[in-house]
Write a protein that holds these residues in place. Structure first.
Motif, PDB file in Angstrom:
ATOM      1  N   ASN A 465       0.802  -1.233   0.000  1.00  7.53           N
ATOM      2  CA  ASN A 465       0.000   0.000   0.000  1.00  7.53           C
ATOM      3  C   ASN A 465       0.831   1.276   0.000  1.00  7.53           C
ATOM      4  O   ASN A 465       0.328   2.346   0.360  1.00  7.53           O
ATOM      5  N   TYR A 466       2.087   1.192  -0.391  1.00  7.71           N
ATOM      6  CA  TYR A 466       2.885   2.397  -0.571  1.00  7.71           C
ATOM      7  C   TYR A 466       2.669   2.938  -1.985  1.00  7.71           C
ATOM      8  O   TYR A 466       2.453   2.172  -2.930  1.00  7.71           O
ATOM      9  N   GLY A 467       2.749   4.255  -2.112  1.00 10.85           N
ATOM     10  CA  GLY A 467       2.569   4.862  -3.426  1.00 10.85           C
ATOM     11  C   GLY A 467       3.757   4.641  -4.337  1.00 10.85           C
ATOM     12  O   GLY A 467       4.908   4.646  -3.894  1.00 10.85           O
ATOM     13  N   CYS A 468       3.497   4.424  -5.623  1.00  9.48           N
ATOM     14  CA  CYS A 468       4.532   4.260  -6.640  1.00  9.48           C
ATOM     15  C   CYS A 468       4.217   5.210  -7.797  1.00  9.48           C
ATOM     16  O   CYS A 468       3.093   5.222  -8.298  1.00  9.48           O
ATOM     17  N   VAL A 469       5.204   5.954  -8.245  1.00  9.98           N
ATOM     18  CA  VAL A 469       5.006   6.988  -9.258  1.00  9.98           C
ATOM     19  C   VAL A 469       5.231   6.425 -10.653  1.00  9.98           C
ATOM     20  O   VAL A 469       6.215   5.731 -10.899  1.00  9.98           O
ATOM     21  N   SER A 470       4.311   6.751 -11.561  1.00 10.18           N
ATOM     22  CA  SER A 470       4.430   6.301 -12.956  1.00 10.18           C
ATOM     23  C   SER A 470       4.516   7.506 -13.890  1.00 10.18           C
ATOM     24  O   SER A 470       4.465   8.657 -13.464  1.00 10.18           O
ATOM     25  N   ASP A 471       4.653   7.195 -15.190  1.00  9.14           N
ATOM     26  CA  ASP A 471       4.666   8.210 -16.255  1.00  9.14           C
ATOM     27  C   ASP A 471       5.879   9.128 -16.198  1.00  9.14           C
ATOM     28  O   ASP A 471       5.812  10.269 -16.647  1.00  9.14           O
ATOM     29  N   LEU A 472       6.970   8.634 -15.688  1.00  9.62           N
ATOM     30  CA  LEU A 472       8.174   9.440 -15.582  1.00  9.62           C
ATOM     31  C   LEU A 472       8.763   9.747 -16.957  1.00  9.62           C
ATOM     32  O   LEU A 472       8.831   8.889 -17.821  1.00  9.62           O
ATOM     33  N   GLY A 473       9.208  10.981 -17.148  1.00 11.62           N
ATOM     34  CA  GLY A 473      10.000  11.361 -18.303  1.00 11.62           C
ATOM     35  C   GLY A 473       9.248  11.650 -19.570  1.00 11.62           C
ATOM     36  O   GLY A 473       9.859  11.835 -20.630  1.00 11.62           O
ATOM     37  N   LEU A 474       7.907  11.718 -19.520  1.00 12.21           N
ATOM     38  CA  LEU A 474       7.146  11.913 -20.755  1.00 12.21           C
ATOM     39  C   LEU A 474       6.974  13.376 -21.139  1.00 12.21           C
ATOM     40  O   LEU A 474       6.768  13.681 -22.305  1.00 12.21           O
ATOM     41  N   THR A 475       7.041  14.256 -20.171  1.00 12.22           N
ATOM     42  CA  THR A 475       6.734  15.665 -20.473  1.00 12.22           C
ATOM     43  C   THR A 475       7.688  16.256 -21.509  1.00 12.22           C
ATOM     44  O   THR A 475       7.279  17.058 -22.341  1.00 12.22           O
ATOM     45  N   THR A 476       8.945  15.858 -21.473  1.00 17.21           N
ATOM     46  CA  THR A 476       9.913  16.423 -22.413  1.00 17.21           C
ATOM     47  C   THR A 476       9.774  15.846 -23.815  1.00 17.21           C
ATOM     48  O   THR A 476      10.357  16.371 -24.761  1.00 17.21           O
ATOM     49  N   LEU A 477       9.008  14.757 -23.955  1.00 14.90           N
ATOM     50  CA  LEU A 477       8.863  14.104 -25.255  1.00 14.90           C
ATOM     51  C   LEU A 477       7.639  14.583 -26.029  1.00 14.90           C
ATOM     52  O   LEU A 477       7.552  14.387 -27.234  1.00 14.90           O
TER      53      LEU A 477
END
Length: 626
Positions: A465-477
């Motif tokens: 139940n710990y949070g995990c971050v997704s979608d890393l690195g897409l903003t620059t693309l």
């Protein structure tokens, strides 16, 4: 006598235990010899000190674990000739899949020892030379796919002896000569297209579609017309009408009518194809992950052809290739700022998330460079990018699947009597895990890497139940995203006008919004009963300013006793993160310490970096997704 009986019982149990925990030693040695003597670009977890039947990627054993019966290694970057006297020692092998690699050389002659082989997949490699003369040695063969290689010579007539054969694919090779009369009663699928075959198609095979034989110089009985690839009809210019004749002949009129009908039919097919392609692009992978316009030979990771390949990152133990992915059963999880996410279930029950990107604003080189940075990040609170695919028409990213769904779905999903609320302990773990993940991201690329798209729909729960971050690195693309009044816009720091130019302080701001979302249960941008648009940050600031702090908290949290002080602490941290001036916000490493200090939740037993969302008894999936 009692002693003998007890001894016999112990011996029986010992034998059973030994069998349950033993490895097929000889088969294991054969596979290790195979891998040690063949270059490969992907790392496999085949180790001498690990158990084959339970752990080795792509390997299955018999029920009693005495023999290896299946080896599936599609798209793992195998290059060169198959080492002799390696795989051929797996005499109990029933399934062998080495497709979509870079294997070369002739068909291994020692495969004659694999007499139990039922399924053989060697397509999309670089094999050369003739096919085996005597297929009869593999009397159990059910499916054979040797397509997209460079096999030459004639098709062996011994294939006719494979009475169990249901599918045969020899397309896209350099085979020549006439097609044998197979007369196989169980054959359901046949593809011999794009070879150099000649003569007449045997009567026993004429029930198969004509495209099964296209690209060859062959014809059907009672027809001298060869079966060639389809080409659209050519329309010839019509000569000007003679002044002496104002009427067309009946033959000319009939020709125009027929030509017009054919042209109309071709145009209809073209329009139908265009509409279907457009619908696929708009609606996504409905039911199946469609190939779209990308066709042709798929290169395995690590091979020379880099135009059409699924690229895996080091340490990934998934065993599938682009063909598997594009034909997987799929369902839409959600549509986000940068594309649509799908849950894809492959034939071996592997479940992954595939993100189809839209509006990519960079070329292939920059795309790959950015994803290489992202793919190297290993942290228990960052959803790991496992693989990606880049072509002119399609950009895909592959992640692990988290069955609990996103924080957004858990917070804002259906509310009612049957709803299971997100308790305070879980919200704390989400905050702690997400903070750790973002802080770790900020240490990469010389301490300059930015996530750029922190929001609750990009945060998932692992099995602890710990949070995990997704979608890393897409903003620059991606191409610039305009700032409409939307939920996503509510996470954006005031200084961010172009999402591609986000900085680490703007990640801190977005995390602060996420904390407010966990505390209030409200979306970053929402509407009241009327048409008024409420921005969460401004609303919380105004309530706190009026000293009505208790009004901020989610009513679902009111049922839990003795948490008011902790909620107020988290609220103070959130308010620190969302201050207007970027330079006044704390660094993410400082935020981690502040959030962890609210209450120590198993910080000495942090989840492993290899932990996925699945547990022995996972909860039912929640709606929403990547």
């Amino acid at each position: 006598m009692e002693t003998s009986f007890i001894l016999s019982v112990f011996l029986c149990f010992g034998l059973i235990f030994f069998q349950a925990n033993s490895d097929p030693v000889e088969d294991k040695k054969a596979l290790l010899d195979f891998l040690d003597n063949l270059p490969h670009s992907r790392t496999l977890n085949w180790k001498q000190n690990s158990t084959v039947c339970n752990n080795w990627t792509g390997v299955n054993c018999s029920s009693d674990k005495s023999r290896i019966i299946a080896v599936r290694l599609p798209g793992v970057g195998l290059n060169g000739r198959i080492p002799p006297n390696t795989l051929s020692r797996l005499s109990a092998l029933q399934i062998l899949s080495l497709r979509s690699n870079g294997l070369t050389g002739t068909f291994p002659s020692d495969f004659i020892n694999l007499k139990n082989l039922s399924f053989l997949y060697l397509q999309f490699n670089n094999f050369t030379g003739p096919l085996p003369f005597d297929f009869s040695v593999w009397k159990n063969l059910t499916i054979v796919n040797l397509s997209h290689n460079s096999f030459n010579g004639s098709i062996p007539s011994s294939i006719s002896n494979l009475t169990h054969l249901t599918a045969l694919n020899l397309a896209n090779n350099a085979l020549s000569g006439e097609i044998p009369d197979f007369n196989l009663p169980n054959l359901e699928q046949l593809n011999l297209a794009n070879n150099s075959l000649t003569g007449v198609v045997p009567k026993s095979l004429q029930s198969f579609p004509r495209f099964s034989f296209s690209g060859n110089n062959v014809s059907f009985i009672n027809s001298s017309i060869p079966i060639l690839p389809f080409r659209p009809p050519v329309t010839l210019p019509v000569p000007p009408k003679s002044k002496s004749s104002r009427k067309l002949s009946e033959a000319a009129l009939l020709g125009i009518i027929i030509g017009g009908c054919v042209l109309g039919f071709v145009l209809c097919i073209f329009l139908l194809f265009a509409l279907c392609s457009k619908r696929d692009g708009e609606n996504g992978f409905s039911g199946k992950l469609q190939k779209g316009k990308s066709q042709g030979k798929m290169a395995a990771p690590g091979s020379q052809d880099g135009n059409n390949r699924l690229v895996f990152f080091e340490g990934c133990n998934y065993v599938f290739d682009l063909e598997d992915l594009l034909t997987a059963s799929a369902e839409v999880l959600g549509k986000g700022t940068f594309g649509t996410a799908y849950k894809a279930v492959l034939e071996d029950a592997t479940t992954v998330v595939v993100k189809r990107l839209k509006e990519v604003g960079v070329g292939k080189r920059e795309f790959e460079q950015q994803l290489e940075v992202v793919g190297r990040i290993r942290h228990e609170n960052v959803v790991q990018l496992r693989a990606y695919y880049y072509s002119k028409d399609e950009r895909l990213m592959v992640y692990d699947f988290y069955s609990r769904g996103s924080v957004s779905a858990l917070l804002h999903g259906k509310r009612g009597g049957d709803r299971i609320p997100l308790d305070w302990n879980t919200r704390l773990r989400i905050a702690i895990g997400t903070a750790r993940g973002i802080a770790h991201i900020h240490t990469h690329n010389n301490g300059k890497l930015v996530h750029g798209n922190i929001k609750s729909s990009n945060v998932f729960l692992n099995s602890q139940n710990y949070g995990c971050v997704s979608d890393l690195g897409l903003t620059t693309l991606m191409n610039p995203v305009p700032p409409p009044i939307s939920r996503a816009a509510g996470y954006r720091a005031p200084e961010v006008l172009d999402t591609r130019k986000a900085a680490q302080p703007s990640d801190v701001y977005s995390f602060g919004v996420l904390l407010l979302e966990l505390l209030t249960g409200k979306s970053p941008v929402h509407t009241t009963g009327g048409d008024e648009v409420i921005h969460l940050v401004r609303w919380v600031q105004s309530v706190v300013r009026e000293e009505w702090t208790a009004e901020v908290f989610d009513m679902e949290l009111m049922r839990y006793p003795n948490i008011e002080e902790e909620m107020v602490e988290m609220l103070q941290i959130a308010m620190t993160c969302v201050v207007r001036m970027p330079e006044q916000r704390p660094k993410m490493s400082e935020v981690v310490k502040m959030v962890e200090d609210i209450r120590r939740l198993d910080t000495e037993n942090r989840p492993s970096s290899e932990t996925k969302s699945e547990s022995s008894t996972p909860p039912p999936p929640a709606p929403g997704g990547y």
